[in-house]
Design a protein around this motif. Structure first.
Motif, PDB file in Angstrom:
ATOM      1  N   LEU A 159       4.814  41.143 126.806  1.00  0.00           N
ATOM      2  CA  LEU A 159       5.634  41.592 125.680  1.00  0.00           C
ATOM      3  C   LEU A 159       5.033  41.685 124.332  1.00  0.00           C
ATOM      4  CD1 LEU A 159       8.575  39.128 126.383  1.00  0.00           C
ATOM      5  CD2 LEU A 159       8.499  41.524 126.935  1.00  0.00           C
ATOM      6  N   LEU A 160       3.852  40.723 124.185  1.00  0.00           N
ATOM      7  CA  LEU A 160       2.952  41.163 122.944  1.00  0.00           C
ATOM      8  C   LEU A 160       2.097  42.210 122.997  1.00  0.00           C
ATOM      9  CD1 LEU A 160       2.049  37.285 122.454  1.00  0.00           C
ATOM     10  CD2 LEU A 160       3.748  38.459 121.066  1.00  0.00           C
ATOM     11  N   ALA A 161       1.585  42.407 124.187  1.00  0.00           N
ATOM     12  CA  ALA A 161       0.724  43.568 124.542  1.00  0.00           C
ATOM     13  C   ALA A 161       1.456  44.760 124.241  1.00  0.00           C
ATOM     14  CB  ALA A 161       0.016  43.323 125.697  1.00  0.00           C
ATOM     15  N   LYS A 162       2.575  44.913 124.779  1.00  0.00           N
ATOM     16  CA  LYS A 162       3.513  46.213 124.838  1.00  0.00           C
ATOM     17  C   LYS A 162       3.911  46.509 123.310  1.00  0.00           C
ATOM     18  CE  LYS A 162       5.053  48.390 127.578  1.00  0.00           C
ATOM     19  NZ  LYS A 162       4.680  49.458 128.335  1.00  0.00           N
ATOM     20  N   ALA A 163       3.931  45.479 122.498  1.00  0.00           N
ATOM     21  CA  ALA A 163       3.970  45.887 121.291  1.00  0.00           C
ATOM     22  C   ALA A 163       3.066  46.119 120.407  1.00  0.00           C
ATOM     23  CB  ALA A 163       4.857  44.334 120.691  1.00  0.00           C
TER      24      ALA A 163
END
Length: 390
Positions: A159-163
Protein backbone atom coordinates in the motif's frame (compact mmCIF):
# COMPACT_ATOMS: atom_id res chain seq x y z
CA UNK A 1 25.65 1.87 -35.24
CA UNK A 2 24.71 -0.39 -32.34
CA UNK A 3 27.63 0.67 -30.14
CA UNK A 4 27.00 4.35 -30.88
CA UNK A 5 23.39 3.99 -29.67
CA UNK A 6 24.27 2.24 -26.39
CA UNK A 7 23.46 4.29 -23.29
CA UNK A 8 23.55 3.55 -19.58
CA UNK A 9 19.94 4.67 -19.15
CA UNK A 10 18.73 2.17 -21.75
CA UNK A 11 20.71 -0.67 -20.18
CA UNK A 12 19.33 0.21 -16.73
CA UNK A 13 15.79 0.34 -18.15
CA UNK A 14 16.24 -3.15 -19.64
CA UNK A 15 17.56 -4.48 -16.32
CA UNK A 16 14.74 -2.92 -14.29
CA UNK A 17 12.12 -4.30 -16.69
CA UNK A 18 13.47 -7.83 -16.33
CA UNK A 19 13.93 -7.55 -12.57
CA UNK A 20 10.40 -6.23 -12.05
CA UNK A 21 8.99 -8.91 -14.35
CA UNK A 22 10.75 -11.75 -12.56
CA UNK A 23 10.17 -10.46 -9.03
CA UNK A 24 6.49 -9.77 -9.58
CA UNK A 25 5.45 -13.05 -11.13
CA UNK A 26 8.05 -15.82 -10.85
CA UNK A 27 6.16 -17.13 -7.82
CA UNK A 28 3.08 -17.59 -10.02
CA UNK A 29 5.12 -19.54 -12.57
CA UNK A 30 6.32 -21.85 -9.78
CA UNK A 31 2.71 -22.42 -8.69
CA UNK A 32 1.76 -23.28 -12.27
CA UNK A 33 4.59 -25.83 -12.51
CA UNK A 34 3.75 -27.25 -9.08
CA UNK A 35 0.14 -27.85 -10.21
CA UNK A 36 1.46 -30.56 -12.54
CA UNK A 37 3.57 -32.12 -9.79
CA UNK A 38 6.79 -30.76 -11.29
CA UNK A 39 9.96 -30.98 -9.22
CA UNK A 40 12.70 -28.37 -8.88
CA UNK A 41 14.53 -29.62 -11.99
CA UNK A 42 11.42 -29.11 -14.13
CA UNK A 43 10.80 -25.66 -12.63
CA UNK A 44 14.39 -24.67 -13.44
CA UNK A 45 13.92 -25.96 -16.99
CA UNK A 46 10.77 -23.83 -17.33
CA UNK A 47 12.70 -20.70 -16.33
CA UNK A 48 15.56 -21.62 -18.66
CA UNK A 49 13.25 -22.17 -21.65
CA UNK A 50 11.30 -18.98 -20.93
CA UNK A 51 14.52 -17.01 -20.42
CA UNK A 52 16.01 -18.21 -23.71
CA UNK A 53 12.78 -17.56 -25.61
CA UNK A 54 12.36 -14.07 -24.21
CA UNK A 55 16.06 -13.29 -24.75
CA UNK A 56 16.00 -14.32 -28.42
CA UNK A 57 12.76 -12.47 -29.19
CA UNK A 58 13.72 -9.30 -27.28
CA UNK A 59 17.15 -9.07 -28.89
CA UNK A 60 16.11 -10.15 -32.38
CA UNK A 61 12.91 -8.10 -32.69
CA UNK A 62 14.34 -4.98 -31.03
CA UNK A 63 17.42 -5.06 -33.23
CA UNK A 64 15.51 -5.76 -36.46
CA UNK A 65 12.75 -3.17 -35.96
CA UNK A 66 14.91 -0.63 -34.07
CA UNK A 67 12.17 -0.42 -31.45
CA UNK A 68 12.07 -1.56 -27.80
CA UNK A 69 10.10 -4.76 -28.38
CA UNK A 70 9.87 -6.34 -24.94
CA UNK A 71 8.55 -9.85 -24.57
CA UNK A 72 7.60 -11.71 -21.40
CA UNK A 73 5.85 -14.78 -20.14
CA UNK A 74 2.13 -14.40 -19.64
CA UNK A 75 1.58 -13.70 -15.94
CA UNK A 76 -2.23 -14.06 -16.24
CA UNK A 77 -1.55 -17.19 -18.30
CA UNK A 78 0.62 -18.60 -15.53
CA UNK A 79 -2.15 -17.83 -13.05
CA UNK A 80 -4.66 -19.63 -15.27
CA UNK A 81 -2.36 -22.66 -15.45
CA UNK A 82 -1.85 -22.69 -11.69
CA UNK A 83 -5.58 -22.96 -11.22
CA UNK A 84 -6.37 -25.25 -14.16
CA UNK A 85 -3.58 -27.81 -14.43
CA UNK A 86 -4.48 -29.82 -11.32
CA UNK A 87 -5.18 -33.38 -12.36
CA UNK A 88 -3.22 -33.07 -15.59
CA UNK A 89 0.14 -34.73 -16.10
CA UNK A 90 3.22 -32.77 -17.06
CA UNK A 91 3.05 -34.37 -20.52
CA UNK A 92 -0.57 -33.22 -20.97
CA UNK A 93 0.38 -29.73 -19.82
CA UNK A 94 3.16 -29.68 -22.42
CA UNK A 95 0.61 -30.70 -25.04
CA UNK A 96 -1.48 -27.70 -24.01
CA UNK A 97 1.52 -25.37 -24.44
CA UNK A 98 2.20 -26.72 -27.94
CA UNK A 99 -1.48 -26.51 -28.93
CA UNK A 100 -1.76 -22.89 -27.78
CA UNK A 101 1.51 -21.89 -29.43
CA UNK A 102 0.44 -23.52 -32.72
CA UNK A 103 -2.82 -21.56 -32.71
CA UNK A 104 -0.90 -18.37 -31.96
CA UNK A 105 1.45 -19.10 -34.84
CA UNK A 106 -1.48 -19.56 -37.23
CA UNK A 107 -2.98 -16.28 -36.03
CA UNK A 108 0.34 -14.51 -36.59
CA UNK A 109 1.04 -15.99 -40.02
CA UNK A 110 -2.47 -15.32 -41.36
CA UNK A 111 -2.72 -11.79 -39.95
CA UNK A 112 -5.91 -12.72 -38.07
CA UNK A 113 -4.86 -11.14 -34.77
CA UNK A 114 -7.12 -8.09 -34.79
CA UNK A 115 -10.09 -9.93 -36.33
CA UNK A 116 -10.03 -12.76 -33.78
CA UNK A 117 -9.69 -10.47 -30.79
CA UNK A 118 -12.97 -8.85 -31.81
CA UNK A 119 -14.88 -12.15 -31.81
CA UNK A 120 -14.91 -12.41 -28.02
CA UNK A 121 -16.21 -9.25 -26.32
CA UNK A 122 -13.59 -7.66 -24.08
CA UNK A 123 -15.90 -7.65 -21.01
CA UNK A 124 -16.22 -11.45 -21.21
CA UNK A 125 -12.48 -11.99 -21.66
CA UNK A 126 -11.85 -9.66 -18.72
CA UNK A 127 -14.44 -11.46 -16.59
CA UNK A 128 -12.87 -14.84 -17.34
CA UNK A 129 -9.45 -13.52 -16.34
CA UNK A 130 -10.82 -11.92 -13.17
CA UNK A 131 -12.49 -15.21 -12.22
CA UNK A 132 -9.20 -17.05 -12.68
CA UNK A 133 -7.23 -14.54 -10.62
CA UNK A 134 -9.62 -14.19 -7.68
CA UNK A 135 -8.18 -17.27 -5.95
CA UNK A 136 -4.77 -15.58 -5.86
CA UNK A 137 -6.31 -12.56 -4.17
CA UNK A 138 -8.01 -14.82 -1.61
CA UNK A 139 -4.67 -16.55 -0.98
CA UNK A 140 -3.19 -13.34 0.45
CA UNK A 141 -5.58 -13.41 3.39
CA UNK A 142 -5.48 -17.18 3.77
CA UNK A 143 -1.70 -16.85 4.12
CA UNK A 144 -2.21 -14.11 6.69
CA UNK A 145 -3.83 -16.65 9.03
CA UNK A 146 -0.61 -18.61 9.34
CA UNK A 147 1.92 -15.76 8.99
CA UNK A 148 0.18 -12.63 10.29
CA UNK A 149 3.30 -10.51 10.84
CA UNK A 150 5.03 -11.46 7.58
CA UNK A 151 2.01 -11.05 5.31
CA UNK A 152 0.84 -7.98 7.23
CA UNK A 153 4.18 -6.23 6.62
CA UNK A 154 4.07 -7.20 2.93
CA UNK A 155 0.54 -5.82 2.56
CA UNK A 156 1.51 -2.57 4.30
CA UNK A 157 4.59 -2.29 2.08
CA UNK A 158 2.39 -2.79 -0.96
CA UNK A 159 0.00 0.00 0.00
CA UNK A 160 2.80 2.43 0.84
CA UNK A 161 4.76 1.59 -2.31
CA UNK A 162 1.66 2.01 -4.51
CA UNK A 163 1.25 5.49 -3.06
CA UNK A 164 4.90 6.51 -3.45
CA UNK A 165 6.39 4.44 -6.30
CA UNK A 166 3.77 2.26 -8.04
CA UNK A 167 6.13 0.99 -10.74
CA UNK A 168 8.37 -0.76 -8.22
CA UNK A 169 5.69 -1.77 -5.72
CA UNK A 170 6.12 -5.54 -6.08
CA UNK A 171 9.89 -5.25 -5.98
CA UNK A 172 9.57 -3.41 -2.65
CA UNK A 173 7.05 -5.97 -1.39
CA UNK A 174 9.51 -8.75 -2.17
CA UNK A 175 12.27 -6.83 -0.38
CA UNK A 176 10.09 -6.30 2.69
CA UNK A 177 9.22 -10.00 2.79
CA UNK A 178 12.85 -11.06 2.49
CA UNK A 179 13.94 -8.69 5.28
CA UNK A 180 11.12 -9.85 7.56
CA UNK A 181 11.97 -13.53 7.04
CA UNK A 182 15.69 -12.84 7.59
CA UNK A 183 15.04 -11.05 10.89
CA UNK A 184 12.74 -13.84 12.04
CA UNK A 185 15.67 -16.25 11.83
CA UNK A 186 13.74 -18.84 9.79
CA UNK A 187 15.61 -18.32 6.51
CA UNK A 188 18.34 -20.84 5.72
CA UNK A 189 20.33 -20.06 2.56
CA UNK A 190 23.31 -22.26 3.37
CA UNK A 191 22.30 -24.98 0.91
CA UNK A 192 21.85 -22.61 -2.04
CA UNK A 193 24.62 -22.59 -4.63
CA UNK A 194 25.02 -20.82 -7.94
CA UNK A 195 24.27 -23.49 -10.55
CA UNK A 196 23.21 -23.36 -14.16
CA UNK A 197 19.77 -24.67 -15.12
CA UNK A 198 19.57 -27.71 -17.40
CA UNK A 199 16.87 -28.23 -20.03
CA UNK A 200 14.50 -31.13 -19.35
CA UNK A 201 12.59 -32.52 -22.32
CA UNK A 202 8.98 -33.56 -21.71
CA UNK A 203 7.32 -35.61 -24.45
CA UNK A 204 3.86 -34.07 -24.96
CA UNK A 205 0.53 -35.84 -24.72
CA UNK A 206 -2.52 -34.27 -26.33
CA UNK A 207 -5.81 -34.36 -24.43
CA UNK A 208 -8.85 -32.82 -26.11
CA UNK A 209 -10.34 -31.87 -22.72
CA UNK A 210 -7.10 -30.18 -21.66
CA UNK A 211 -6.71 -28.33 -24.97
CA UNK A 212 -10.29 -27.01 -24.82
CA UNK A 213 -10.42 -26.36 -21.08
CA UNK A 214 -6.94 -24.92 -20.61
CA UNK A 215 -5.40 -24.29 -24.05
CA UNK A 216 -8.14 -22.08 -25.52
CA UNK A 217 -8.50 -19.94 -22.36
CA UNK A 218 -4.69 -19.61 -22.25
CA UNK A 219 -4.71 -18.34 -25.84
CA UNK A 220 -7.52 -15.86 -25.15
CA UNK A 221 -5.94 -14.59 -21.93
CA UNK A 222 -2.55 -14.19 -23.60
CA UNK A 223 -3.96 -12.32 -26.58
CA UNK A 224 -6.33 -10.13 -24.57
CA UNK A 225 -4.19 -9.33 -21.53
CA UNK A 226 -0.66 -9.39 -22.98
CA UNK A 227 -0.46 -8.96 -26.74
CA UNK A 228 -3.16 -6.31 -27.16
CA UNK A 229 -1.82 -4.09 -24.33
CA UNK A 230 1.72 -4.78 -25.56
CA UNK A 231 0.86 -3.43 -29.00
CA UNK A 232 -0.90 -0.46 -27.36
CA UNK A 233 2.27 0.42 -25.41
CA UNK A 234 4.34 0.41 -28.60
CA UNK A 235 1.77 2.52 -30.45
CA UNK A 236 1.46 4.99 -27.55
CA UNK A 237 5.24 5.46 -27.61
CA UNK A 238 5.18 6.22 -31.33
CA UNK A 239 6.40 2.89 -32.74
CA UNK A 240 4.59 1.53 -35.81
CA UNK A 241 6.10 -1.96 -35.62
CA UNK A 242 3.93 -4.43 -37.62
CA UNK A 243 1.90 -6.67 -35.33
CA UNK A 244 1.72 -9.98 -37.22
CA UNK A 245 5.50 -10.62 -37.27
CA UNK A 246 5.63 -10.00 -33.52
CA UNK A 247 2.84 -12.51 -32.84
CA UNK A 248 4.45 -14.99 -35.24
CA UNK A 249 7.89 -14.69 -33.65
CA UNK A 250 6.71 -15.05 -30.05
CA UNK A 251 4.41 -17.96 -30.93
CA UNK A 252 7.16 -19.75 -32.86
CA UNK A 253 9.60 -19.38 -29.95
CA UNK A 254 6.95 -20.79 -27.60
CA UNK A 255 6.29 -23.70 -29.94
CA UNK A 256 9.98 -24.63 -30.20
CA UNK A 257 10.64 -24.34 -26.46
CA UNK A 258 7.32 -25.74 -25.14
CA UNK A 259 8.72 -29.27 -24.52
CA UNK A 260 11.21 -27.67 -22.12
CA UNK A 261 8.57 -25.63 -20.27
CA UNK A 262 7.93 -22.43 -22.23
CA UNK A 263 4.18 -22.14 -21.67
CA UNK A 264 3.72 -18.70 -23.24
CA UNK A 265 6.07 -16.09 -24.66
CA UNK A 266 4.28 -12.94 -25.75
CA UNK A 267 4.49 -9.17 -25.87
CA UNK A 268 5.01 -7.47 -22.52
CA UNK A 269 2.78 -4.63 -21.41
CA UNK A 270 3.75 -3.14 -18.05
CA UNK A 271 7.49 -3.81 -18.29
CA UNK A 272 7.45 -2.65 -21.93
CA UNK A 273 6.47 0.81 -20.72
CA UNK A 274 9.71 0.99 -18.72
CA UNK A 275 11.78 0.50 -21.89
CA UNK A 276 9.70 2.54 -24.32
CA UNK A 277 9.47 5.78 -22.33
CA UNK A 278 11.79 8.77 -22.14
CA UNK A 279 13.43 7.32 -19.02
CA UNK A 280 15.13 4.72 -21.24
CA UNK A 281 16.50 7.39 -23.61
CA UNK A 282 15.37 10.88 -24.65
CA UNK A 283 15.65 9.86 -28.32
CA UNK A 284 12.93 7.37 -29.29
CA UNK A 285 15.05 5.88 -32.08
CA UNK A 286 17.71 4.79 -29.55
CA UNK A 287 15.42 3.05 -27.04
CA UNK A 288 15.73 -0.23 -28.89
CA UNK A 289 18.94 -0.70 -26.89
CA UNK A 290 16.72 -1.18 -23.81
CA UNK A 291 15.02 -4.09 -25.58
CA UNK A 292 18.34 -5.69 -26.45
CA UNK A 293 19.58 -5.17 -22.88
CA UNK A 294 16.41 -6.77 -21.52
CA UNK A 295 17.07 -9.80 -23.72
CA UNK A 296 20.60 -10.18 -22.35
CA UNK A 297 19.35 -9.99 -18.75
CA UNK A 298 16.56 -12.47 -19.52
CA UNK A 299 19.22 -14.91 -20.65
CA UNK A 300 21.19 -14.48 -17.42
CA UNK A 301 18.09 -14.99 -15.28
CA UNK A 302 17.10 -18.04 -17.31
CA UNK A 303 20.51 -19.64 -16.95
CA UNK A 304 20.30 -19.05 -13.19
CA UNK A 305 16.88 -20.76 -13.07
CA UNK A 306 18.03 -23.54 -10.73
CA UNK A 307 19.32 -21.00 -8.23
CA UNK A 308 16.12 -18.95 -8.47
CA UNK A 309 14.02 -22.07 -7.78
CA UNK A 310 16.16 -23.01 -4.76
CA UNK A 311 16.01 -19.45 -3.45
CA UNK A 312 12.23 -19.26 -3.57
CA UNK A 313 11.94 -22.73 -2.04
CA UNK A 314 13.81 -21.42 1.01
CA UNK A 315 11.07 -18.88 1.78
CA UNK A 316 7.80 -19.67 3.58
CA UNK A 317 4.90 -20.70 1.35
CA UNK A 318 2.83 -17.92 2.90
CA UNK A 319 5.31 -15.34 1.60
CA UNK A 320 5.24 -16.79 -1.92
CA UNK A 321 1.43 -16.92 -1.93
CA UNK A 322 1.16 -13.34 -0.66
CA UNK A 323 3.70 -12.11 -3.20
CA UNK A 324 1.79 -13.75 -6.07
CA UNK A 325 -1.54 -12.36 -4.85
CA UNK A 326 -0.28 -8.82 -4.31
CA UNK A 327 1.35 -8.86 -7.75
CA UNK A 328 -2.06 -9.55 -9.28
CA UNK A 329 -4.23 -7.09 -7.34
CA UNK A 330 -3.96 -4.37 -9.99
CA UNK A 331 -4.75 -6.88 -12.72
CA UNK A 332 -7.78 -8.18 -10.79
CA UNK A 333 -9.04 -4.62 -10.23
CA UNK A 334 -8.53 -3.62 -13.88
CA UNK A 335 -10.37 -6.67 -15.18
CA UNK A 336 -13.29 -6.34 -12.75
CA UNK A 337 -13.61 -2.71 -13.85
CA UNK A 338 -13.40 -3.70 -17.52
CA UNK A 339 -15.95 -6.50 -17.26
CA UNK A 340 -18.59 -4.36 -15.50
CA UNK A 341 -18.08 -1.07 -17.33
CA UNK A 342 -20.38 -1.78 -20.29
CA UNK A 343 -24.03 -2.16 -19.11
CA UNK A 344 -24.83 -4.20 -22.22
CA UNK A 345 -22.42 -6.94 -21.20
CA UNK A 346 -22.45 -6.51 -17.42
CA UNK A 347 -24.74 -9.42 -16.52
CA UNK A 348 -23.07 -11.81 -18.97
CA UNK A 349 -19.66 -10.77 -17.66
CA UNK A 350 -20.66 -11.40 -14.04
CA UNK A 351 -21.94 -14.86 -14.99
CA UNK A 352 -18.64 -15.53 -16.76
CA UNK A 353 -16.73 -14.42 -13.67
CA UNK A 354 -18.82 -16.54 -11.28
CA UNK A 355 -18.68 -19.72 -13.36
CA UNK A 356 -14.92 -19.35 -13.85
CA UNK A 357 -14.24 -18.58 -10.19
CA UNK A 358 -16.39 -21.51 -9.06
CA UNK A 359 -13.88 -24.03 -10.41
CA UNK A 360 -16.68 -26.13 -11.89
CA UNK A 361 -15.55 -28.79 -14.36
CA UNK A 362 -17.58 -30.80 -16.87
CA UNK A 363 -16.20 -33.61 -19.04
CA UNK A 364 -12.75 -32.89 -17.63
CA UNK A 365 -12.77 -29.38 -19.13
CA UNK A 366 -11.72 -26.56 -16.76
CA UNK A 367 -14.00 -23.78 -15.52
CA UNK A 368 -12.39 -20.98 -17.59
CA UNK A 369 -13.82 -22.53 -20.75
CA UNK A 370 -17.28 -23.00 -19.26
CA UNK A 371 -17.26 -19.45 -17.88
CA UNK A 372 -16.68 -18.11 -21.37
CA UNK A 373 -19.35 -20.40 -22.84
CA UNK A 374 -21.84 -19.30 -20.16
CA UNK A 375 -21.12 -15.64 -20.85
CA UNK A 376 -21.45 -15.98 -24.62
CA UNK A 377 -24.70 -17.96 -24.19
CA UNK A 378 -26.04 -15.20 -21.93
CA UNK A 379 -25.24 -12.52 -24.52
CA UNK A 380 -26.92 -14.51 -27.30
CA UNK A 381 -30.06 -15.13 -25.23
CA UNK A 382 -30.27 -11.47 -24.19
CA UNK A 383 -30.06 -10.42 -27.85
CA UNK A 384 -32.98 -12.66 -28.94
CA UNK A 385 -35.72 -10.03 -28.31
CA UNK A 386 -33.81 -7.49 -30.41
CA UNK A 387 -33.47 -9.95 -33.31
CA UNK A 388 -37.13 -10.97 -33.05
CA UNK A 389 -38.33 -7.35 -33.28
CA UNK A 390 -36.48 -6.70 -36.55
Amino acid sequence: MLLKDVSLSAIVAGFVAVLVGFASSVAIVFQAAAATGAGSDIMASWLLALGIGMAVTCIGLSWYYKAPVITAWSTPGAALLAGSLQGLSLAEATGVFIFTAALGLIIGLTGMFERLTRLIPLPLASAMLAGILLQFGFAIFSAMQSELLLVGIMCLSYLLAKAVSPRYAILLVLLSGVITVMFSGTLDLSHITLTLASPVWVTPEFSMAAMLGVGLPLLIVTMASQNIPGVAVLRASGYSTPVSPLITSTSLSTLLLAPFGAFSINLAAITAAICSGAEAHPAAEKRYIAGIAAGVFYLFFGLAGATVVALFAAFPMAMVAALAGLALISTIAANIHSCTQDPGYREAAVITLLVTASGVSFFGIASAFWGLIAGIATVLIQQLPNKASR
